[in-house]
Design a protein around this motif. Structure first.
Motif, short mmCIF file in Angstrom:
data_model
loop_
_atom_site.label_atom_id
_atom_site.label_comp_id
_atom_site.label_asym_id
_atom_site.label_seq_id
_atom_site.Cartn_x
_atom_site.Cartn_y
_atom_site.Cartn_z
N LEU A 140 0.78 -1.00 -0.13
CA LEU A 140 0.01 -0.02 0.08
C LEU A 140 0.96 1.26 0.01
O LEU A 140 0.46 2.25 -0.73
N ALA A 141 1.97 1.07 0.75
CA ALA A 141 2.71 2.50 0.99
C ALA A 141 3.32 2.85 -0.57
O ALA A 141 3.44 4.07 -0.63
N ARG A 142 3.77 1.73 -1.37
CA ARG A 142 3.98 2.16 -2.50
C ARG A 142 3.18 2.10 -3.51
O ARG A 142 3.67 2.19 -4.86
N ASP A 143 2.07 1.80 -3.42
CA ASP A 143 0.92 1.52 -4.08
C ASP A 143 1.06 0.44 -5.31
O ASP A 143 0.99 0.84 -6.54
N ARG A 144 1.55 -0.56 -4.72
CA ARG A 144 2.03 -1.56 -6.04
C ARG A 144 1.20 -2.88 -5.62
O ARG A 144 1.05 -3.54 -4.44
N LEU A 145 0.76 -3.59 -6.85
CA LEU A 145 0.31 -4.60 -6.67
C LEU A 145 1.37 -5.72 -7.37
O LEU A 145 2.01 -5.79 -8.30
N ALA A 161 -3.78 1.10 -7.24
CA ALA A 161 -5.13 1.86 -7.17
C ALA A 161 -5.54 2.43 -8.34
O ALA A 161 -4.74 2.96 -8.98
N PRO A 162 -7.08 2.53 -8.37
CA PRO A 162 -7.93 1.73 -7.41
C PRO A 162 -8.09 0.62 -7.67
O PRO A 162 -7.94 0.17 -8.96
N VAL A 296 -9.12 0.21 2.13
CA VAL A 296 -8.09 0.83 2.76
C VAL A 296 -8.15 2.28 1.70
O VAL A 296 -7.99 2.31 0.51
N ALA A 297 -8.73 3.30 2.38
CA ALA A 297 -8.93 4.58 1.70
C ALA A 297 -9.69 4.15 0.40
O ALA A 297 -10.60 3.60 0.50
#
Ligand SMILES: Cc1cc2nc3c(=O)[nH]c(=O)nc-3n(C[C@H](O)[C@H](O)[C@H](O)COP(=O)(O)OP(=O)(O)OC[C@H]3O[C@@H](n4cnc5c(N)ncnc54)[C@H](O)[C@@H]3O)c2cc1C
Length: 455
Positions: A140-145, A161-162, A296-297
């Motif tokens: 989540l911190a790096r916004d990576r899947l 995201a999203p 998450v947000a």
């Protein structure tokens, strides 16, 4: 980030909910990428031994209609009008599910349904499905899947995201969120497991009534069977994991043969490959998954089984997952912001998925035990009589869940409890004496006092 047409959305898991959600989002103009662990189902055989067919009911149908895919699904379905209860004596009787022509549920093959939904999704130019693409987790911190190519084992990352995770009851995305302390998860496992078996057709003819869900209730356990399009039935044994009357004791072909001959003598001749299949097919676990929060947000939302898997005894897990898709789609009419959308979705859906989780566990007792009880059958009759007289106020709980998508699950649970109390007062039934008649005048008074018309 705005939830506006043209935005790219990741959906993780192209199962039942993921594929339907892709259709709904594509119809709104979103660009959807589905990441699916399995190979393309249009080119490969389905997984075996994993709930081959499912009961589709009104909530699921409402969602499929909203996505305009029901006409493609309809040819895959077989109507089931009620439960055909098979007693140990060999006697059988149909207990209808409802009392109107349309009050039926439908058996549908999982693999065919999933394939049709994936095809429907792919018919939209803005949908891409990446098969053999297994989500390992999210950062989540790096916004990576994080993904692994299941074909060659290589790993890579993509912007997240999203994203909406529909990767099922064993969700890897949920596990990675839990490991990062972003969600808490409670898994309530039943001490009963299941195993699927086959009742093939004989010379092209179905060996049981096709328009029914068959049940062999035996108190602590049961066998059920749902019809397939090809004339076969998929039977499922639900049984304790441990104990003298559990899977653990069925450890030799002789023990299996003896168990079935004792408890399901009329079903044995219908299953020529019983011993072979029993040895080969996996023994599945059953449980309820409680996750909090689901989002998450505005980065990520868990939906369907990934958020709230339930036990299968009400035949509602898929229906609830499809209803999730419909509700999310409806909320998009009012929200242009992912965070507000995800938060509102969870606020609206959680009380309902908790209610169906509870009703699903309760239905196990009803299916394996109560359906044979004279008083249970009599009360069902009373409930149907009251529904005929007060159709806008008294609707049997099973019917509210299966045939009335306009009644939320939580409301079905609440009204069902009021109705059960009312029936208890009208027919205390200390003796299971058949033929007790209902005092309709008193029933009418109590119903009008306690049960306002359904909104
Ligand atoms: C024995 C049994 C009987 C049932 N009977 C019924 C019934 O009669 N009626 C009913 O309504 N419900 C029934 N259910 C419940 C129903 O199967 C589920 O509720 C439904 O499949 C949920 O849909 P979903 O899309 O959330 O998950 P799934 O259908 O499980 O889809 C998840 C998808 O994600 C993919 N995936 C998994 N992990 C990853 C990963 N790491 N990366 C990428 N992709 C991944 C999977 O391959 C799959 O395609 C039954 C369940 C069981 C076990």
């Amino acid at each position: 980030m705005k939830a506006t047409p043209g935005t790219s959305v990741n959906i993780i898991g192209a199962g039942l909910a993921g594929a339907l959600l892709a259709v709904l989002l594509a119809r709104r103009g979103f660009a959807v990428t589905l990441h699916e662990r399995r190979p393309d189902p249009r080119q490969s055989a389905p997984e075996r031994g994993r709930s081959i067919n499912l009961a589709l009911a009104a909530r699921g149908i409402a969602a499929l209609e909203r996505a305009a895919v029901m006409e493609r699904v309809r040819p895959l379905t077989i109507a089931m009008r009620g439960r055909m209860v098979h007693e140990l004596s060999g006697a059988s009787a149909l207990q209808p599910y409802g009392q109107r022509e349309h009050e039926v549920i439908y058996s549908v093959g999982r693999a065919d349904l999933n394939r049709v939904l994936i095809e429907a999704a792919l018919s939209h130019p803005k949908v891409t499905v990446r098969f053999n693409s297994q989500a390992l987790g999210v950062d989540l911190a790096r916004d990576r899947l994080r993904l692994r190519d299941a074909a060659n084992g290589s790993e890579h990352e993509l912007p997240l995201a999203p994203a909406i995770a529909t990767d099922g009851a064993g969700s890897a995305v949920r596990a990675s969120l839990a490991a990062a302390g972003r969600v808490t998860v409670r898994e309530d496992w039943l001490d009963h497991d299941y195993k699927e078996l086959t009742i093939p057709p004989a010379a092209g003819t179905a060996l049981l009534e096709r328009h029914a869900l068959h049940i062999w209730p035996r108190g602590g356990f049961m066998l059920i069977a749902l019809p397939n399009i090809d004339g076969s039935f998929t039977a499922t044994l639900f049984l304790a994991r441990a104990g003298a009357q559990g899977f653990a004791a069925l450890d030799t072909p002789a023990a299996v043969a003896g168990f079935f001959a004792t408890h399901f003598p009329d079903a044995v001749p219908l299953m020529p490959r019983l011993l072979e299949e029993f040895a080969q097919h996996p023994q599945g676990q059953l449980g309820t998954v409680h996750t909090s929060p689901w989002h998450v947000a505005g980065q990520l939302l868990l939906l369907g089984d990934a958020a709230h898997a339930i036990v299968p005894f009400h035949g509602q897990g898929m229906n609830a997952a499809f209803e999730d898709c419909r509700v999310l789609d409806e909320l998009l009419d009012r929200h242009e912001d992912w965070q507000a959308l995800f938060a509102e979705f969870e606020r609206v859906r959680r009380p309902n998925t908790e209610a169906i989780a509870r009703m699903a566990v309760e239905n196990y007792l009803e299916m394996r035990d109560a359906v044979l009880d004279a008083r249970f059958v009599r009360l069902k009759g009373h409930a149907m009589a009251l529904e005929r007289r007060y159709p806008d106020r008294f609707i049997p709980r099973y019917s509210m869940v299966m045939f009335h998508p306009e009644i939320p699950y939580a409301e079905a649970l609440r009204r069902g409890a009021l109705q059960a109390r009312l029936l208890e007062e009208l027919d205390p039934g200390h003796a299971a004496s058949a033929g007790t008649t209902l005092d309709l005048e008193r029933a009418g008074r109590l119903i009008c006092e306690r049960l306002p018309p359904v909104a």
